[in-house]
Design a protein around this motif. Structure first.
Motif, short mmCIF file in Angstrom:
data_model
loop_
_atom_site.label_atom_id
_atom_site.label_comp_id
_atom_site.label_asym_id
_atom_site.label_seq_id
_atom_site.Cartn_x
_atom_site.Cartn_y
_atom_site.Cartn_z
N PHE A 14 0.83 -1.19 0.00
CA PHE A 14 0.00 0.00 0.00
C PHE A 14 0.87 1.26 0.00
O PHE A 14 0.65 2.19 -0.78
CB PHE A 14 -0.95 -0.01 1.22
CG PHE A 14 -1.93 1.12 1.20
CD1 PHE A 14 -3.04 1.08 0.37
CD2 PHE A 14 -1.75 2.24 2.02
CE1 PHE A 14 -3.96 2.13 0.35
CE2 PHE A 14 -2.66 3.28 2.00
CZ PHE A 14 -3.77 3.23 1.16
N ASN A 17 2.47 1.82 -3.35
CA ASN A 17 1.50 2.33 -4.33
C ASN A 17 1.22 3.81 -4.14
O ASN A 17 1.23 4.58 -5.10
CB ASN A 17 0.19 1.55 -4.23
CG ASN A 17 0.22 0.27 -5.04
OD1 ASN A 17 1.23 -0.05 -5.67
ND2 ASN A 17 -0.86 -0.47 -5.02
N VAL A 18 0.94 4.18 -2.90
CA VAL A 18 0.62 5.59 -2.65
C VAL A 18 1.83 6.47 -2.96
O VAL A 18 1.71 7.54 -3.57
CB VAL A 18 0.13 5.81 -1.19
CG1 VAL A 18 -0.12 7.28 -0.92
CG2 VAL A 18 -1.15 5.02 -0.94
N GLU A 20 4.13 5.90 -5.09
CA GLU A 20 4.26 5.98 -6.55
C GLU A 20 3.27 7.01 -7.12
O GLU A 20 3.63 7.82 -7.99
CB GLU A 20 3.98 4.60 -7.14
CG GLU A 20 4.45 4.44 -8.57
CD GLU A 20 4.21 3.01 -9.08
OE1 GLU A 20 4.32 2.06 -8.27
OE2 GLU A 20 3.90 2.88 -10.27
N ILE A 21 2.05 6.97 -6.60
CA ILE A 21 1.02 7.89 -7.09
C ILE A 21 1.40 9.34 -6.77
O ILE A 21 1.29 10.24 -7.62
CB ILE A 21 -0.36 7.53 -6.47
CG1 ILE A 21 -0.85 6.20 -7.04
CG2 ILE A 21 -1.40 8.62 -6.72
CD1 ILE A 21 -1.98 5.56 -6.27
N VAL B 187 -4.86 -1.76 -1.55
CA VAL B 187 -3.72 -1.96 -2.45
C VAL B 187 -4.23 -2.12 -3.89
O VAL B 187 -3.73 -1.48 -4.82
CB VAL B 187 -2.88 -3.18 -2.02
CG1 VAL B 187 -1.76 -3.42 -3.03
CG2 VAL B 187 -2.32 -2.99 -0.63
N THR B 190 -5.40 1.25 -5.24
CA THR B 190 -4.34 2.19 -5.62
C THR B 190 -3.58 1.70 -6.86
O THR B 190 -3.18 2.50 -7.71
CB THR B 190 -3.37 2.44 -4.45
OG1 THR B 190 -3.05 1.19 -3.83
CG2 THR B 190 -3.95 3.37 -3.41
N PHE B 193 -5.59 2.59 -9.76
CA PHE B 193 -5.46 4.02 -10.03
C PHE B 193 -4.23 4.29 -10.90
O PHE B 193 -4.27 5.04 -11.87
CB PHE B 193 -5.36 4.77 -8.70
CG PHE B 193 -5.35 6.26 -8.83
CD1 PHE B 193 -6.53 6.98 -8.91
CD2 PHE B 193 -4.14 6.96 -8.87
CE1 PHE B 193 -6.52 8.36 -9.02
CE2 PHE B 193 -4.12 8.35 -9.00
CZ PHE B 193 -5.31 9.05 -9.07
N VAL B 194 -3.12 3.62 -10.52
CA VAL B 194 -1.87 3.79 -11.29
C VAL B 194 -2.07 3.29 -12.73
O VAL B 194 -1.74 3.97 -13.69
CB VAL B 194 -0.71 3.02 -10.62
CG1 VAL B 194 0.54 3.03 -11.50
CG2 VAL B 194 -0.40 3.61 -9.25
#
Lengths: 203, 375
Positions: A14, A17-18, A20-21, B187, B190, B193-194
């Motif tokens: 998680f 991912n965040v 990366e965003i 997870v 997100t 989203f990517v």
């Protein structure tokens, strides 16, 4: 200048991912896997905002928030958690949250919110009316303003820009030089006043 | 149950002598049974809870009267064996199943007792030894039967306590699992989203990314429903127009016909009451199928807002009627059995009631009563 965020989560996937965003959106992100790591990062460096999980091994999100307030009281904090309701959340709200998100609510709103987060922009909402605080918080978070709330003891590390009270508040006398606004005013009015107040002091 | 019966016989001293006395009651008394059954049901139907219980019952009052006549005959003629006890227990369980309040059952049973005694003594000659002997034996067997009936209520109470304990444990488990599932879902969300942020012309990729998104949202909805069931979310009370809320909630359900007054005010949490309307209507629509009809009727009655959700479906499955509002009870193949439990919880927290019965449309009617009234 690049915005700098601290991201704290023991769930690596998680956090990655965040991160990366946020990086894709042009920010610089530091990740910490637990509270200890986060405290170390806060001591060393200055961030525009911190995003933290609540339930982590060792130091919990709300405990982390308390300790962070001692080191960097003006840091905007967003809580992102799988747990949408527990006592720790109430404590965290008192200590000042820019916002709270469920882990599944998707990153778009988080991105927008973080880009507006303002350092040292905190208000004290002196009331037990949780529903009203949430309404106010929702509006103010979009303006980047953090709300600390409660009715008993003043949250120990909150340095308010303004006090929002729904009547006589003894908190007002504790901060004589801080303006007091009525919580009964429309949320938009409160937002506009605080927005210009924070903008003026930032300038 | 038979053990209990034996114990009760010993306790009230019901002996073979009593059996002989009861069997000796003249047959002419039997002709009075239908009239006593009439009196019994007249008494039960005198009060709203009794009427409501019978309205919930599968059997018609006529059938129930027949059962009562047989019950009186067996009471007097025996044999007082295991079959006798089993039949008593079955009748008792029907009362429990239709939720006939215990005290109505007791007072109506007393009415039967008084009238039986009266008819028996008239037949044997009032004031005679035979009359007083028969009265004593009749009292004993009536005491035993009442105790058996009450025992079925106790059985029900015990099993609902067991269910409640199981649900409490289950609630904790659901709470942890629900929350923990949000981590992997977060997870996926997100990552999605990517991926969606990366421009692609491939229609298949787009379609599957959308599908993942929809299913993640669905999973999240289920978790949210489960969690809202096990937690006490405070009511965000305000004065709301219930009629407008229903119109709004049903604005995208053209097949549901609405019979609403222009406005009807209640005190409540608009978001949570909308959930009540949506959950009840979703069930009704599912059971009514495409060919059937669903009708929402709102009116004011004695200071209450009363909402009926009627459908033309098959009606409520008798096997779940008693547990309809408990979590995880469902007869819909894809249902998880949380909708009605949530409805009950929300309505009760508003100080209202929800009940289920037969609809004039042929299927089920759910009735929600909320304190409130005119706007």
């Amino acid at each position: 200048m690049k915005r700098r965020y601290l991201l704290v989560d023991d769930n690596h996937a998680f956090a990655e991912n965040v991160a990366e965003i946020l990086s894709d959106a042009g920010a610089e992100v530091t990740c910490a896997a637990d509270g200890e790591g986060a405290l170390e990062a806060v001591s060393k460096s200055r961030f525009d905002a911190m995003v933290t999980d609540m339930k982590m091994p060792g130091v919990s999100g709300s405990e982390l928030l308390r300790r962070v307030r001692e080191r960097d009281p003006g840091l905007p904090v967003v809580l992102v958690s799988a747990y949408t309701r527990n006592e720790q959340l109430a404590e965290a709200r008192q200590l000042g949250l820019l916002a709270f998100f469920a882990k599944t609510s998707g990153p778009a709103e988080l991105l927008a919110l973080l880009s507006h987060a303002r350092r040292d922009a905190m208000v004290l909402a002196a009331t037990e009316d949780e529903a009203r605080v949430e309404q106010v918080r929702e509006t103010l978070s979009r303006l980047g303003i953090t709300v600390c709330s409660g009715s008993g003891e003043v949250p120990p590390i909150c340095k308010p820009r303004a006090i929002l009270a729904d009547g006589e508040s003894r908190w007002a006398s504790l901060f004589p030089s801080v303006p007091v606004f009525s919580l009964r005013d429309p949320v938009e009015t409160i937002g506009t006043r605080l927005d210009s107040l924070c903008a003026a002091s930032a300038a | 149950m038979f053990e209990l019966f034996r114990e009760l016989q010993r306790y009230v001293n019901f002996t073979e002598k009593d059996e002989v006395v009861l069997r000796g009651i003249p047959e002419e008394v039997h002709q009075h049974f239908p009239e006593i059954a009439e009196l019994f049901y007249a008494r039960v139907l005198e009060f709203e809870p009794g009427r409501a219980a019978l309205a919930r019952g599968e059997k018609h009052v006529g059938q129930l009267k027949g059962t009562l006549v047989r019950w009186m005959k067996e009471l007097i003629t025996g044999p007082w064996d295991e079959t006798y006890v089993e039949r008593r227990a079955r009748i008792g369980r029907v009362h429990v199943q239709i939720a006939l309040p215990q005290h109505y059952m007791v007072s109506a049973m007393n009415l039967v007792r008084v009238h039986l005694r009266d008819r028996v003594c008239r037949a044997l000659g009032p004031g005679t030894d035979a009359c007083s002997e028969a009265e004593t034996s009749l009292e004993k067997i009536c005491d035993i039967d009442l105790a058996l009936m009450l025992h079925t209520y106790r059985e029900d109470l015990e099993s609902s306590q067991v269910r409640a304990e199981r649900l409490a444990t289950f609630g904790q488990l659901v709470g942890s699992i629900g929350h923990e599932l949000r981590n992997p879902l977060g997870v996926i969300e997100t990552s999605l989203f990517v991926l969606k942020g990366r421009a692609t012309e491939d229609e298949k990729t787009k379609r599957h990314l959308d599908r993942i998104g929809q299913q993640v949202a669905l999973a999240n909805d289920i978790i949210t429903q489960l969690l809202s069931l096990i937690r006490d979310r405070p009511l965000d009370r305000g004065r709301i127009d219930f009629a407008a809320l229903i119109r709004d909630a049903m604005s995208e359900s053209p097949k549901v016909s609405l019979k609403l007054p222009p406005t009807l005010g209640v005190q409540g949490d608009a978001t949570q009451l909308r959930q009540v309307i949506v959950n009840l209507t979703q069930n009704a629509v599912w059971f009514a199928t495409d060919r059937g009809t669903v009708e929402l009727t709102l009116r004011e009655e004695e200071g209450h807002a009363v909402l009926w959700v009627d459908d033309s479906g098959p009606g409520i499955d008798p096997t779940v009627r008693n547990r309809l509002f408990e979590p995880l009870v469902t007869t819909r193949p894809a249902g998880i059995g949380l909708g009605l439990a949530l409805v009950k919880r929300i309505v009760e927290r508003h100080g209202g009631t929800v009940s289920a019965g037969r609809s004039p449309l042929g299927g089920a009617r759910f009735e929600v009563r909320l304190p409130g009234g005119a706007p």
